[in-house]
Design a protein around this motif. Structure first.
Motif, mmCIF file in Angstrom:
data_model
loop_
_atom_site.group_PDB
_atom_site.id
_atom_site.type_symbol
_atom_site.label_atom_id
_atom_site.label_comp_id
_atom_site.label_asym_id
_atom_site.label_seq_id
_atom_site.Cartn_x
_atom_site.Cartn_y
_atom_site.Cartn_z
ATOM 1 N N UNK A 262 0.606 -1.104 0.278
ATOM 2 C CA UNK A 262 0.023 0.117 -0.430
ATOM 3 C C UNK A 262 1.463 1.202 -0.155
ATOM 4 N N UNK A 263 1.904 1.763 1.025
ATOM 5 C CA UNK A 263 2.721 2.453 0.974
ATOM 6 C C UNK A 263 4.017 2.635 -0.205
ATOM 7 N N UNK A 264 3.836 1.383 -0.992
ATOM 8 C CA UNK A 264 4.447 1.465 -2.484
ATOM 9 C C UNK A 264 4.180 2.132 -3.030
ATOM 10 N N UNK A 265 2.496 1.298 -3.166
ATOM 11 C CA UNK A 265 1.772 1.975 -4.631
ATOM 12 C C UNK A 265 1.579 3.259 -3.953
ATOM 13 N N UNK A 266 1.223 3.887 -3.066
ATOM 14 C CA UNK A 266 0.351 5.377 -2.923
ATOM 15 C C UNK A 266 1.784 6.048 -2.837
ATOM 16 N N UNK A 267 2.530 5.759 -2.642
ATOM 17 C CA UNK A 267 4.102 6.299 -2.960
ATOM 18 C C UNK A 267 4.193 7.165 -4.338
ATOM 19 N N UNK A 268 4.548 5.726 -5.394
ATOM 20 C CA UNK A 268 4.993 5.557 -6.772
ATOM 21 C C UNK A 268 3.725 6.178 -7.363
ATOM 22 N N UNK A 269 2.343 6.063 -7.123
ATOM 23 C CA UNK A 269 0.963 6.721 -7.771
ATOM 24 C C UNK A 269 1.485 8.558 -7.340
ATOM 25 N N UNK A 270 1.463 8.623 -6.441
ATOM 26 C CA UNK A 270 2.076 10.128 -6.297
ATOM 27 C C UNK A 270 3.385 10.800 -6.598
ATOM 28 N N UNK A 271 4.690 10.292 -6.645
ATOM 29 C CA UNK A 271 5.297 10.474 -8.146
ATOM 30 C C UNK A 271 4.948 11.132 -9.475
ATOM 31 N N UNK A 272 4.459 9.678 -9.943
ATOM 32 C CA UNK A 272 3.519 10.163 -11.328
ATOM 33 C C UNK A 272 3.190 11.280 -11.841
ATOM 34 N N UNK A 273 2.076 11.545 -9.936
ATOM 35 C CA UNK A 273 1.189 12.167 -10.691
ATOM 36 C C UNK A 273 1.479 13.537 -10.922
ATOM 37 N N UNK A 274 3.121 13.520 -9.758
ATOM 38 C CA UNK A 274 3.760 14.554 -9.611
ATOM 39 C C UNK A 274 4.256 14.907 -10.862
ATOM 40 N N UNK A 275 4.736 13.877 -11.670
ATOM 41 C CA UNK A 275 6.092 14.056 -12.891
ATOM 42 C C UNK A 275 5.075 13.908 -14.282
ATOM 43 N N UNK A 276 3.526 13.348 -13.922
ATOM 44 C CA UNK A 276 3.148 13.360 -15.086
ATOM 45 C C UNK A 276 1.890 14.047 -15.077
ATOM 46 N N UNK A 277 1.719 14.756 -13.387
ATOM 47 C CA UNK A 277 0.431 15.399 -13.767
ATOM 48 C C UNK A 277 -0.738 14.472 -14.179
ATOM 49 N N UNK A 278 -2.327 15.506 -15.045
ATOM 50 C CA UNK A 278 -3.553 14.674 -15.365
ATOM 51 C C UNK A 278 -3.364 13.129 -15.738
ATOM 52 N N UNK A 279 -2.490 13.316 -16.669
ATOM 53 C CA UNK A 279 -2.249 11.275 -17.591
ATOM 54 C C UNK A 279 -1.369 10.840 -16.545
ATOM 55 N N UNK A 280 -0.145 11.507 -15.953
ATOM 56 C CA UNK A 280 0.241 10.175 -14.514
ATOM 57 C C UNK A 280 -1.023 10.106 -13.554
ATOM 58 N N UNK A 281 -1.592 10.808 -13.321
ATOM 59 C CA UNK A 281 -3.187 10.210 -12.335
ATOM 60 C C UNK A 281 -4.237 9.381 -13.261
ATOM 61 N N UNK A 282 -4.211 9.404 -14.399
ATOM 62 C CA UNK A 282 -4.677 8.163 -15.168
ATOM 63 C C UNK A 282 -4.324 7.310 -15.159
#
Length: 718
Positions: A262-282
């Protein structure tokens, strides 16, 4: 947006939800607690005899009342027995694995087989009349009307042999030895009852049943009934491996791995959202679907989820991140040539080659683990394979559907793909020539190899019990290492290796019997883990590990030779050898154990390292036109792929850091090996594989094939 992709994404997600909520996973013994025993047939037994022995063991496990036992034949001569909830391996092994050659004999006045009866008096037994195969059932009973004590009732397959045996004995004088019947188990007389006066001479006892009496306790009568009911094993069996895990340790492992995931997935998801914004959120949403797909596939296939399997499940998140990062970085490169929707399409198309190569190389490593490894490590290979396949579906179908849907509904600046990113902008502005000192980097790599091999020579490898044979026990106790070491020495094992960590004491010894292990347990407290590996099996597993690593390197070389020119393939495998040697040398210097979990980590490092080289050399092949010096082509390929490498590496590091902190001892070592391997593999792609390819290409006699440049379609925006 392709309609069929949207329909496929919706169908796969719906099916996964249905499976996840209607089926339960099958947990391995290291997660739910219990005992696994591996028996090996002796005396040149064939597969048919081993199958019969497995059936006998199954009947004994059922008679013991074990819930949901699992018994499978492994190879030609081994039987793997899993007993959930059984935490006393000594009792299980003695009852289930006992040879139990049961037979019924007439007693002679003299001249027969010299035995000793249950009271220690000499007894002469004639040839066996009934064997264990002639018994259909047995049950331990007590009857107050018959007096205190326990007895065992026995039912025979055919009444005739028992009737003849008791009929002949009934014709002898009452006090004569010949009036008795000897019941022999494994060459020992367990009972020699006198045939009663109510049994008619010649006619014998009819009905095909009898009662074994003796001075039995309730436990002795129950064990005897289990052995008799199970029948005789057709071949002798020897225990070559034994694992016992307490339920609390399994529950803690599940909780720790779940937290890491859970922590690894949350940190990874946060990282790609910060880097790729809306596309990262998707992409983060697609990662959630990836987790659902992996879990549903595991449950639907009935695969066993083990502790290393949980690590594989968490680690495959990194593979899913890698696929998304490859697509997004290619889309960033294409955005200047086309609009957002077309850039996404071209990003998915151009990234497919590297994604497919990465998936194939990882599946090669996972397949080798499943083929050559044993025990829980097989589960790592299964879950890693399922995770890789799920990551392909997640990135190439789920992410693509979501991104294409959003491409026409959001401003390009929100997408995160309209700008090349800070790192790519910095590299484009400075265009550093990192391969200017290529031979210096090769010299540094050579120095690292010297340090690694020095560790192997000076410290040696700390092979775990899995590769050497012996016994490892883990106890939940508050004692210090010194106090535990003294306690173990006081009960007769001064040479045992005793270590303390996180409120537990680990004791490692040579091959140790169950009674001796029980003495150590009495000195240290409740046992939470117990592993016994026979020396022959340890040598076999060690040889298998070396074969696995050798085959992995050969398979990667063959695959790379097919996909790339020999110079690039050789350079990649050379860098791969450096990566593997550095990880091995680091574990030698640190004194970390080399066991099955390390084998899983090593093969994963090989797969990850090859992925990285594939991405770089795939770009080299794409950029090579014959007009620019090869050294510059390789340098440009490295600079263009660095953003992908950094972002993928950071995504994996988040997950591995969570495993290292929360995953427990074995998974911590697994995470450390991967952390070293990922950092080394990333650097070697630039500073070993690149310079080595340049050196080999300069010495190649035949010219390299040149890939024609991509033609611009009429009407395209450039």
């Amino acid at each position: 947006m392709s309609v069929w992709r949207a329909v496929m994404a919706l169908a796969v997600t719906a099916l996964s939800l249905f499976v996840a909520f209607t089926m339960s996973p099958r947990l391995g013994l290291d997660l739910r607690g219990g005992t696994q025993i591996v028996f090996e047939a002796q005396d040149g037994a064939d597969a048919e005899a081993v199958d019969r022995a497995r059936d006998v063991l199954a009947r004994r496990a059922d008679a013991l009342g074990v819930a949901d036992p699992t018994l499978v034949r492994s190879g030609e001569r081994r039987i793997i027995v899993e007993l959930p909830g059984v935490l006393d391996p000594r009792e299980a092994a003695e009852v289930i694995g006992k040879t139990a050659q049961l037979s019924f004999h007439p007693v002679l006045a003299s001249g027969g087989q010299a035995l000793t009866d249950e009271d220690g008096r000499p007894l002469s037994a004639g040839p066996a009349v009934i064997s264990g195969d002639g018994v259909t059932g047995a049950e331990a009973r007590t009857d107050p009307q018959r007096g205190p004590g326990w007895f065992v009732t026995v039912d025979f397959r055919e009444p005739g042999p028992w009737q003849r045996l008791t009929g002949e004995a009934a014709c002898q004088p009452y006090e004569a030895p010949e009036r008795r019947v000897a019941i022999v188990l494994d060459g020992e007389v367990i009972s020699s009852p006198m045939v009663g006066t109510d049994t008619p001479c010649r006619a014998g006892q009819a009905g095909g049943a009898t009662t074994i009496t003796g001075q039995f306790t309730a436990q002795q009568a129950e064990e005897l009934a289990v052995l008799i009911k199970g029948g005789a094993l057709p071949v002798p069996l020897e225990i070559v491996e034994q694992r016992t895990v307490g339920p609390t340790l399994g529950a803690a492992a599940i909780e720790a791995s779940a937290q890491a995931g859970v922590i690894g997935l949350a940190l990874t998801a946060l990282f790609i959202v910060l880097v790729y914004r809306l596309t990262g959120l998707l992409a983060a949403i697609a990662l959630g679907v990836y987790g659902l797909l992996s879990y549903a596939a595991l449950v639907a296939l009935g695969a066993t989820l083990t502790l290393p399997g949980l690590a594989g499940f968490v680690l495959a998140i990194g593979m899913a991140v890698d696929a998304n990062v490859l697509v997004f970085e290619r889309a960033r490169e294409e955005y200047g040539k086309a609009g957002l929707r077309r850039a996404l399409d071209r990003g998915f198309g151009k990234a497919w080659s590297a994604i497919a190569d990465s998936g194939v190389t990882t599946l090669l490593s996972a397949g080798l683990l499943f083929w050559l490894a044993s025990g829980p490590v097989k589960g790592f290979g299964v879950t890693l394979s399922l995770g890789v396949l799920a990551s392909l579906v997640s990135a190439m179908v789920i992410t693509r559907v979501l991104a294409q849907w959003a491409a026409g509904r959001m401003p390009a600046r929100w997408s995160g793909l309209a700008s090349p990113g800070r790192l790519r902008t910095w590299l484009a502005a400075r265009n550093p020539f990192v391969l200017r000192r290529g031979r210096l980097w090769l010299g540094v790599a050579g120095l690292m190899l010297v340090v690694a091999f020095a560790g192997l020579a000076v410290r040696g490898l700390n092979f775990g019990v899995e590769f050497t044979g012996g016994r490892v026990m883990e106890f939940a106790t508050a004692q210090s290492a010194d106090a535990a070491r003294q306690a173990v020495s006081d009960v007769g094992f001064p040479n045992a290796v005793v270590q303390a960590a996180e409120g537990r004491i680990t004791v490692r010894t040579g091959e140790l019997g169950s009674d001796e292990a029980a003495r150590i347990g009495e000195a240290l407290g409740p046992k939470v883990r117990d592993e016994l590996i026979g020396p022959s099996l340890g040598a076999e597993l060690r040889q298998g590990a070396l074969i696995a690593l050798g085959v992995a390197l050969a398979a990667q070389l063959l695959y790379l030779a097919i996909r790339f020119r020999w110079t690039l393939a050789t350079a990649a495998v050379t860098a791969l050898f450096v990566d593997a040697a550095v990880v091995l040398g680091a574990f030698a210097w640190l004194g970390k154990p080399i066991d099955g979990v390390f084998l899983a980590a090593m093969l994963t490092v090989i797969g990850y390292s090859v992925n990285d080289k594939v991405v770089v050399f795939d770009r080299v092949r794409e950029l090579r036109s014959g007009k620019e010096p090869f050294r510059r082509v390789v340098n440009t390929a490295i600079l263009q792929t660095v953003p992908r490498t950094v972002n993928t590496g950071l995504g994996a590091l988040f997950i591995l850091a969570a495993l290292a902190v929360l995953g427990g001892d074995s998974l911590r070592d697994f995470a450390i090996a991967l952390l070293i391997g990922i950092v080394t593999g990333t650097l070697s792609s630039c500073f070993v594989a690149g310079p080595m390819a340049i050196e080999l290409e300069a010495r190649a006699k035949e010219p390299a094939p040149v890939r024609p440049r991509e033609k611009v379609r009429p009407g395209a925006v450039v």
